[in-house]
Design a protein around this motif. Structure first.
Motif, PDB file in Angstrom:
ATOM      1  N   ARG A 124      -6.617  28.572  -2.548  1.00  0.00           N
ATOM      2  CA  ARG A 124      -7.136  29.927  -2.678  1.00  0.00           C
ATOM      3  C   ARG A 124      -8.152  30.266  -1.602  1.00  0.00           C
ATOM      4  O   ARG A 124      -8.364  31.445  -1.291  1.00  0.00           O
ATOM      5  CB  ARG A 124      -7.771  30.121  -4.056  1.00  0.00           C
ATOM      6  N   SER A 125      -8.767  29.274  -1.020  1.00  0.00           N
ATOM      7  CA  SER A 125      -9.779  29.514   0.010  1.00  0.00           C
ATOM      8  C   SER A 125      -9.243  29.288   1.424  1.00  0.00           C
ATOM      9  O   SER A 125      -9.987  29.442   2.396  1.00  0.00           O
ATOM     10  CB  SER A 125     -11.002  28.620  -0.225  1.00  0.00           C
ATOM     11  N   LEU A 126      -7.971  28.932   1.550  1.00  0.00           N
ATOM     12  CA  LEU A 126      -7.357  28.687   2.850  1.00  0.00           C
ATOM     13  C   LEU A 126      -6.575  29.914   3.294  1.00  0.00           C
ATOM     14  O   LEU A 126      -5.902  30.555   2.478  1.00  0.00           O
ATOM     15  CB  LEU A 126      -6.425  27.470   2.785  1.00  0.00           C
ATOM     16  N   THR A 127      -6.625  30.216   4.586  1.00  0.00           N
ATOM     17  CA  THR A 127      -5.916  31.402   5.060  1.00  0.00           C
ATOM     18  C   THR A 127      -4.403  31.266   4.938  1.00  0.00           C
ATOM     19  O   THR A 127      -3.704  32.265   4.806  1.00  0.00           O
ATOM     20  CB  THR A 127      -6.264  31.716   6.529  1.00  0.00           C
ATOM     21  N   PHE A 128      -3.885  30.039   4.982  1.00  0.00           N
ATOM     22  CA  PHE A 128      -2.433  29.855   4.897  1.00  0.00           C
ATOM     23  C   PHE A 128      -1.942  29.601   3.479  1.00  0.00           C
ATOM     24  O   PHE A 128      -0.735  29.618   3.229  1.00  0.00           O
ATOM     25  CB  PHE A 128      -1.968  28.722   5.825  1.00  0.00           C
ATOM     26  N   GLY A 129      -2.846  29.349   2.536  1.00  0.00           N
ATOM     27  CA  GLY A 129      -2.427  29.093   1.159  1.00  0.00           C
ATOM     28  C   GLY A 129      -1.924  27.681   0.982  1.00  0.00           C
ATOM     29  O   GLY A 129      -2.677  26.780   0.647  1.00  0.00           O
ATOM     30  N   HIS A 130      -0.626  27.475   1.227  1.00  0.00           N
ATOM     31  CA  HIS A 130      -0.061  26.132   1.194  1.00  0.00           C
ATOM     32  C   HIS A 130       1.159  26.073   2.107  1.00  0.00           C
ATOM     33  O   HIS A 130       1.588  27.096   2.664  1.00  0.00           O
ATOM     34  CB  HIS A 130       0.300  25.696  -0.233  1.00  0.00           C
ATOM     35  N   GLU A 131       1.700  24.878   2.281  1.00  0.00           N
ATOM     36  CA  GLU A 131       2.773  24.664   3.253  1.00  0.00           C
ATOM     37  C   GLU A 131       3.979  25.549   2.999  1.00  0.00           C
ATOM     38  O   GLU A 131       4.582  26.087   3.939  1.00  0.00           O
ATOM     39  CB  GLU A 131       3.198  23.189   3.246  1.00  0.00           C
ATOM     40  N   GLU A 132       4.350  25.728   1.738  1.00  0.00           N
ATOM     41  CA  GLU A 132       5.525  26.530   1.417  1.00  0.00           C
ATOM     42  C   GLU A 132       5.371  27.957   1.930  1.00  0.00           C
ATOM     43  O   GLU A 132       6.333  28.575   2.405  1.00  0.00           O
ATOM     44  CB  GLU A 132       5.782  26.531  -0.089  1.00  0.00           C
ATOM     45  N   SER A 133       4.162  28.490   1.850  1.00  0.00           N
ATOM     46  CA  SER A 133       3.911  29.852   2.324  1.00  0.00           C
ATOM     47  C   SER A 133       4.098  29.952   3.841  1.00  0.00           C
ATOM     48  O   SER A 133       4.694  30.913   4.343  1.00  0.00           O
ATOM     49  CB  SER A 133       2.489  30.293   1.961  1.00  0.00           C
ATOM     50  N   VAL A 134       3.579  28.958   4.560  1.00  0.00           N
ATOM     51  CA  VAL A 134       3.713  28.945   6.019  1.00  0.00           C
ATOM     52  C   VAL A 134       5.185  28.888   6.422  1.00  0.00           C
ATOM     53  O   VAL A 134       5.648  29.672   7.259  1.00  0.00           O
ATOM     54  CB  VAL A 134       2.949  27.751   6.625  1.00  0.00           C
TER      55      VAL A 134
END
Length: 204
Positions: A124-134
Motif C-alpha cells: 500500500r505504501s509502494l508506488t508499484f503495489g506488487h509484482e503482478e501489477s507491474v
C-alpha cells in the motif's frame, strides 16, 4: 549544454535519446566519479549529489525522466514528443513517469533482494503495489503498442521503457515475456540502440 554523468549511472539511458535527437555534438559530456558527487563543487550543481544532471543556459535539470521530457520538448521538431495539445501527450507522460517511478522502484527493491513477502506487506505504501501489477501494466501496454506505445511514431517514452525493460530482463529482475518481444526487437533494431550492451546481451 552540459551533461554531468558517469558510466555506472542511470544517465546511460540518455545516450539513445541524444542519438535520436541528433544532438550529441551539442552537449558537453562531463564524467564525474562517484566519490566526487558529494563534494562541494558538484553539490553546487545538484545538491542531491546524483547524476545525471543537465545544465542548459543556467537551467539545472536533474532526474532522468525530467531530462528526457526537457530534451524531447526542446527539440520537438525531431518528433520524439507529442505537442502540448496532442491527445497522445497524456499517455506519453504516463509511460515516462511509470518508468521513473513504479518500474524503477520495483527494480531497485528486487535488486536489493527484498523478499516478495516484505513487498506484499508494504504494497500500500509502494508506488508499484506488487509484482503482478507491474507485469499487468507492462503486458497491457505491449499488447496495445501499434507498433510503438503511442502508435505509428516512436517517442522518447519508447526509448526509455525499452532500455529499462531490457536491463531488467538481462539481470533477471523481469521475465522475458512473449508480450515484450515484438516491442523490444523493434526498438533494438534502431541505430541508436546498437551500442547498448543490454540489447546485445538479450539478443545474443
Amino acid at each position: 549544454m552540459k551533461l554531468y554523468n558517469n558510466a555506472q549511472s542511470r544517465g546511460m539511458t540518455l545516450f539513445p535519446l541524444l542519438k535520436e535527437l541528433e544532438i550529441e555534438d551539442q552537449i558537453e559530456q562531463i564524467h564525474i566519479l562517484y566519490e566526487k558527487m558529494h563534494q562541494a563543487e558538484y553539490l553546487k550543481v545538484n545538491p542531491m549529489g546524483k547524476v545525471p544532471c543537465l545544465v542548459d543556459k543556467g537551467i539545472v535539470i536533474s532526474e532522468v525522466a525530467a531530462i528526457f521530457t526537457y530534451l524531447a520538448d526542446k527539440y520537438m521538431e525531431k518528433g520524439l514528443a507529442p505537442a502540448l495539445d496532442d491527445p497522445k501527450r497524456g499517455a506519453y507522460l504516463k509511460w515516462l513517469f511509470f518508468c521513473h517511478g513504479p518500474l524503477t522502484e520495483y527494480m531497485d527493491l528486487k535488486g536489493l533482494g527484498v523478499s516478495d513477502e516484505q513487498i506484499e506487506q508494504r504494497k500500500r505504501s509502494l508506488t508499484f503495489g506488487h509484482e503482478e501489477s507491474v507485469l499487468a501494466f507492462l503486458k497491457n501496454g505491449m499488447q496495445q503498442a501499434n507498433p510503438y506505445l503511442l502508435g505509428e511514431k516512436i517517442s522518447a517514452a519508447d526509448l526509455y521503457l525499452a532500455y529499462w525493460l531490457v536491463f531488467a530482463i538481462s539481470f533477471k529482475i523481469l521475465p522475458y515475456l512473449d508480450e515484450f518481444k515484438p516491442f523490444i526487437q523493434l526498438i533494438g533494431s534502431r541505430d541508436s540502440m546498437k551500442d547498448v550492451p543490454w540489447f546485445q546481451k538479450i539478443n545474443a
